[in-house]
Every structure is written in C-alpha cells, then in structure tokens.
Design an enzyme around this catalytic site. Structure first.
Site, PDB file in Angstrom:
ATOM      1  N   PHE A   1       0.816  -1.224   0.000  1.00 45.28           N
ATOM      2  CA  PHE A   1       0.000   0.000   0.000  1.00 45.28           C
ATOM      3  C   PHE A   1       0.847   1.272   0.000  1.00 45.28           C
ATOM      4  O   PHE A   1       0.319   2.352   0.218  1.00 45.28           O
ATOM      5  CB  PHE A   1      -0.931   0.005   1.219  1.00 45.28           C
TER       6      PHE A   1
ATOM      7  N   PHE B   1      -8.079  12.541   0.707  1.00 46.39           N
ATOM      8  CA  PHE B   1      -8.526  12.242  -0.663  1.00 46.39           C
ATOM      9  C   PHE B   1      -9.797  13.010  -1.041  1.00 46.39           C
ATOM     10  O   PHE B   1     -10.620  12.525  -1.792  1.00 46.39           O
ATOM     11  CB  PHE B   1      -8.690  10.724  -0.872  1.00 46.39           C
ATOM     12  N   LEU B   2      -9.925  14.194  -0.460  1.00 48.31           N
ATOM     13  CA  LEU B   2     -11.043  15.068  -0.837  1.00 48.31           C
ATOM     14  C   LEU B   2     -10.519  16.373  -1.427  1.00 48.31           C
ATOM     15  O   LEU B   2     -11.076  17.438  -1.191  1.00 48.31           O
ATOM     16  CB  LEU B   2     -11.926  15.376   0.381  1.00 48.31           C
TER      17      LEU B   2
ATOM     18  N   CYS C   1      -1.085   3.255 -10.123  1.00 47.25           N
ATOM     19  CA  CYS C   1      -2.002   2.338  -9.414  1.00 47.25           C
ATOM     20  C   CYS C   1      -3.486   2.618  -9.686  1.00 47.25           C
ATOM     21  O   CYS C   1      -4.188   1.738 -10.190  1.00 47.25           O
ATOM     22  CB  CYS C   1      -1.725   2.376  -7.919  1.00 47.25           C
TER      23      CYS C   1
ATOM     24  N   LYS D   1       2.446  12.971  -9.259  1.00 45.36           N
ATOM     25  CA  LYS D   1       2.340  13.603  -7.946  1.00 45.36           C
ATOM     26  C   LYS D   1       3.722  14.148  -7.587  1.00 45.36           C
ATOM     27  O   LYS D   1       4.700  13.816  -8.276  1.00 45.36           O
ATOM     28  CB  LYS D   1       1.835  12.612  -6.895  1.00 45.36           C
TER      29      LYS D   1
ATOM     30  N   ARG E   1       3.598   7.529 -15.110  1.00 41.68           N
ATOM     31  CA  ARG E   1       2.592   6.577 -15.600  1.00 41.68           C
ATOM     32  C   ARG E   1       1.186   7.150 -15.384  1.00 41.68           C
ATOM     33  O   ARG E   1       0.812   7.501 -14.286  1.00 41.68           O
ATOM     34  CB  ARG E   1       2.739   5.227 -14.879  1.00 41.68           C
TER      35      ARG E   1
END
Ligand code: NAD
Length: 439
Positions: free
Chosen positions: A155, A255-256, A266, A327, A334
C-alpha cells in the site's frame, strides 16, 4: 533470515532496502540489466526521497546485493517477494505475464521449502495461478518439494515510500498454512515489533483488499472532482465543502482534494482491473466504472477550462507547464494527468514549455510523439518566458514559493491556471494574474 526480492521498481527496491536495514540478508533481482548495473554502481534508477542513503549503508554492510541471475536470486531467499509490474492490457485486465514468468523460474529452480509472497497488485485467483505454475514445473522435474504461496499486497505511496514501508496502517497477509503465517510474522515482527495491525486472511480476500482499497480512494477523488464541477457553476467553494465534509469522522478529510483527476501507476490501472474482474464474474462494478468515467471527464475539463478562458483557440499561444509527474516527489509519469492535458492543449494548437523537478526524463519519451511541440525548460522562470499562460499541474513544494511577480514579468500574457489549488487562498496572485483554480 534470507529474502529475495523480484523486481527492483518502486515497490521491490524499497521493500528490499528496508528489509536489509532491519538485518535481513536481501538479494534484489531484476531482468532489466541496466537497472541492476545502475544499482550495483550505487545509482537508484527511480527517484524516491530518502532511499539512497539507506541503500548505500546496507550495501556497504553486506546485507543488500543485486543480481540479474535468476538462479542465484531464487536459491538465495527462504522467502521470495514478487514485486514485478502488472500493467493494464487493452481490456483493462492486469497483464500477469511477468508474474507468471517469475513463478515458472521459481518452479524450475526450487530445491527446498520456500514461501513465495505476491506483493504485486494482482487479480483474485493469481495466488492459485502462481501455485499451479510452480507445481507444474516441479511435476515436469519429477520433484516433490513443499512450498507456500502468500498474498501480501503493498500500500506504499510513491514519494513517501520509505516512511510508508516503515509505518504502514496495516499489513495484509493472505495465507493457506500455519507455517507460512509464522514465516510472514517473523519477517514483519522484525520491522514493526508488533505495533502495526496484521490482517491475516485467505489469499482471495487479500487480493481483493488491495483492489477495493485503491478503487475506493479513486471513487473518493472522482466524487469530490464532480462536486467541484458543480460547485463552480453554482458559486460554491469546493475547498470549504471538502473541509466541512472531512470534519465528519465517517468521511475523513483525506482524498477530498479536487484537481485535474487522479493518475499514477495504481489508481487508473487498478480501477480498470477491478471492473474487468467484475465482468469476468458477471458482476458489474457500477460505482467504480462511474469513477473512471468521471476521471476521464475531469482531465478533459481541465483542457476545456484553459481553452475557453483563452478565447477558444490556442494556435500561436504558448503554455508553460509546472509539474509533469503524477504527484510531487516522484519521477513517475505513468498515467499522469499532465499527459492528457498536454496532449489536449497541443491538439488545440498550443506550444508547450514544461518544467518538472524530476519528471522530465520520463516525459520526454512518454510524450515523444509531441516532441516538436514541447520545449523542456531549466526551471519555473525559464518556462514562463514568452508564455501566454502558466498551468500548475503537479504541486511540487518548490512551486509554493514562486516569485509570482518575477514569473509574470517574463510572460507575454498573464493567465495562471492552478489545477492543484496551491494559490487559491492567496490574494496576491489574483492581483498579478488572471487566476483560475479548480472548484
Ligand atoms: P515497476 O514497473 O516500477 O517495477 C517492476 C520491476 O519488475 C521492473 O524493474 C521490471 O524490470 C521488473 N521485472 C519484470 N519482470 C521481471 C521478471 N520476470 N523477473 C524480475 N524482474 C522483473 O513497478 P512498481 O511500481 O514497483 O509496481 C510493482 C507492483 O506493485 C505492481 O503490481 C503495482 O501495481 C504494485 N504496487 C505499486 C505501487 C506504486 O506506488 N508504484 C504501490 C503499491 C503496489
């Protein structure tokens, strides 16, 4: 304990280096000879902050080595971690050929009990497939050797992979035997001394946990991006919406953040692979499919926003791009949103000037079709020279301290599109530029 890591990419190399740092004797194996040659010279083929120092130390102290000889590699470890790529195929399914190749080589070299651990992200049933391929090889050799296959999905996040590897939220381990469970516990107890929760389950559940987790995060991003599109039209502020939503413990603020859409190695591939698994089992993944569609729309909306704002035609215009990697703190391009956005801008006639602290080398070959339209620059200010617009696509920290006045003075026109909302709270930028953010 001796461990073999197969695949020296973002996952395998970090895992190998960290295990070695905790005293485990690690060999990392890769079929890419140029990667192994670089690693043997102490050069890391990827950009991952903090990795090199730990790698050098462990090579020096004799616990970490690299090879492209599969026989040496597969004979070394009592535990073999498979961390090879599982890229998407045209139908969205994961390409398992690299995993299958590894399983075949393990089966052809196995001499004693080993635990084969799948760290690559793989569809449900891959654990069984790996087991069958190894067993077929043993049968061909008329040999009967006991082995176990384990699913242990990873993860970690690129850019903070070392920290994530050392401090995971949880370790998921899918096992079939008590013996394999104890081997895995022994390895991870060296790293975490029982402070990290373990989830022991069957192999199928472990394989699904990885896809379900990534798909859920992708859904969350697409959700807030969709809210952002609506918020822009109704005059609401998505950042305030997200902050207030995140104060609800059931939702969480992570993640907002609205932006140009998710990318990377991923989320795009894992969402599509999950949809494909659903198709195979006649169970449509409707929520995840919608998130994928929304993500595609989000990227093209970014192009539309720039195009519409600049008068509907980009012919003769120069657009400066800040940040290319998917990022910050990685060189990984990718499925980076920058690819789609640059392609879209060029399609509408724009010339591109681009700068990214680490993503430019990969961008040069990924966007080689557009090389006549892209000029790679030395820094942010070089990118701004004669540009009509700047588009901030990746929020590298160094962009946060930009000298906005200096940037603007180098430009021909003064559009600034901040697709990561880095400057959305700054009044200064709104005075200097025609400033647009997301949501
Ligand atoms: P990567 O492409 O960076 O590295 C894979 C490596 O495997 C390459 O160096 C390649 O040469 C090597 N390889 C391929 N076939 C081989 C073989 N037969 N024998 C030995 N080496 C071989 O990939 P990655 O980003 O490290 O991802 C690996 C897996 O982990 C994927 O399934 C991915 O989905 C998963 N994962 C990735 C991340 C991430 O952030 N990158 C996070 C979690 C999980």
């Amino acid at each position: 304990m001796k461990v073999t890591i197969v695949g020296t990419g973002y996952v395998g190399l970090v895992q190998g280096v960290i295990l070695a740092n905790f005293g485990i004797n690690v060999i990392c194996f890769d079929t890419d000879q140029s990667k192994i040659a670089k690693l043997e010279q102490g050069i890391i083929p990827i950009y991952e902050p903090g990795l090199k120092e730990i790698m050098d130390k462990n090579v020096l102290e004799g616990r970490l080595s690299f090879t492209n000889d599969y026989k040496i590699a597969y004979n070394h470890g009592q535990v073999i971690f498979i961390a090879v790529g599982t890229p998407p195929q045209n139908d969205g399914s994961a390409d398992l050929s690299y995993v299958a190749e590894v399983a075949k080589q393990i089966g052809s070299t196995l001499k004693e009990y080993k635990v084969i651990v799948n760290k690559s992200t793989v569809p449900v049933g891959t654990g069984k497939l790996v087991k069958k391929i190894i067993q077929d090889q043993l049968n061909m050799r008329n040999t009967n050797i006991n082995f176990d296959v384990v699913s242990n999905p990873e993860f970690l996040r690129e850019g903070c992979a070392v920290n994530d590897c050392l401090h995971p939220n949880r370790v998921v381990i899918g096992v079939e035997t008590e013996k394999a469970k104890q081997v895995m516990q022994a390895i991870y107890n060296v790293l975490f001394i029982n402070q990290v929760p373990f989830v022991f389950t069957n192999i199928e559940t472990a394989e699904m946990i990885k896809y379900a987790s990534n798909a859920f995060l992708a859904v969350k991003i697409s959700f807030i991006n969709e809210i952002a599109l609506l918020a822009e039209k109704v005059g609401a502020d998505t950042q305030v919406i997200a902050r207030a939503m995140g104060m609800d413990g059931r939702i969480s603020p992570k993640f907002l953040h609205c932006g140009p859409g998710y990318g990377g190695s991923c989320f795009p591939k894992d969402t599509k692979a999950l949809i494909n698994i659903g198709q195979q089992f006649n169970e449509e993944m409707m929520v995840v499919s919608a998130a994928v569609m929304a993500n595609e729309k989000q990227k093209s909306r970014m192009v539309d926003k720039i195009l519409d704002t600049m008068g509907g035609n980009l012919s003769g215009k120069t657009v400066g791009i800040l940040g290319l990697s998917f990022k910050p703190d990685t060189d990984d391009m990718r499925d980076a949103p920058a690819i789609d956005i640059i392609e879209g801008l060029v399609r509408h006639g724009a010339k591109i000037k681009a700068y990214c602290p680490k993503g430019m080398e990969e961008s040069k070959w990924r966007l080689s079709d557009l090389q006549a339209n892209i000029l790679y620059c030395n820094d942010e200010y070089d990118t701004a020279i004669e540009a009509d617009a700047m588009v901030l696509i990746t929020e590298w920290n160094q962009f946060r301290g930009l000298d906005l006045e200096l940037l603007k003075n180098k430009m021909k026109d003064k559009y600034f599109f901040d697709l990561r909302n880095v400057f959305s709270k700054s009044n200064e930028i709104k005075h200097i530029f025609n400033y647009y953010h997301v949501g």
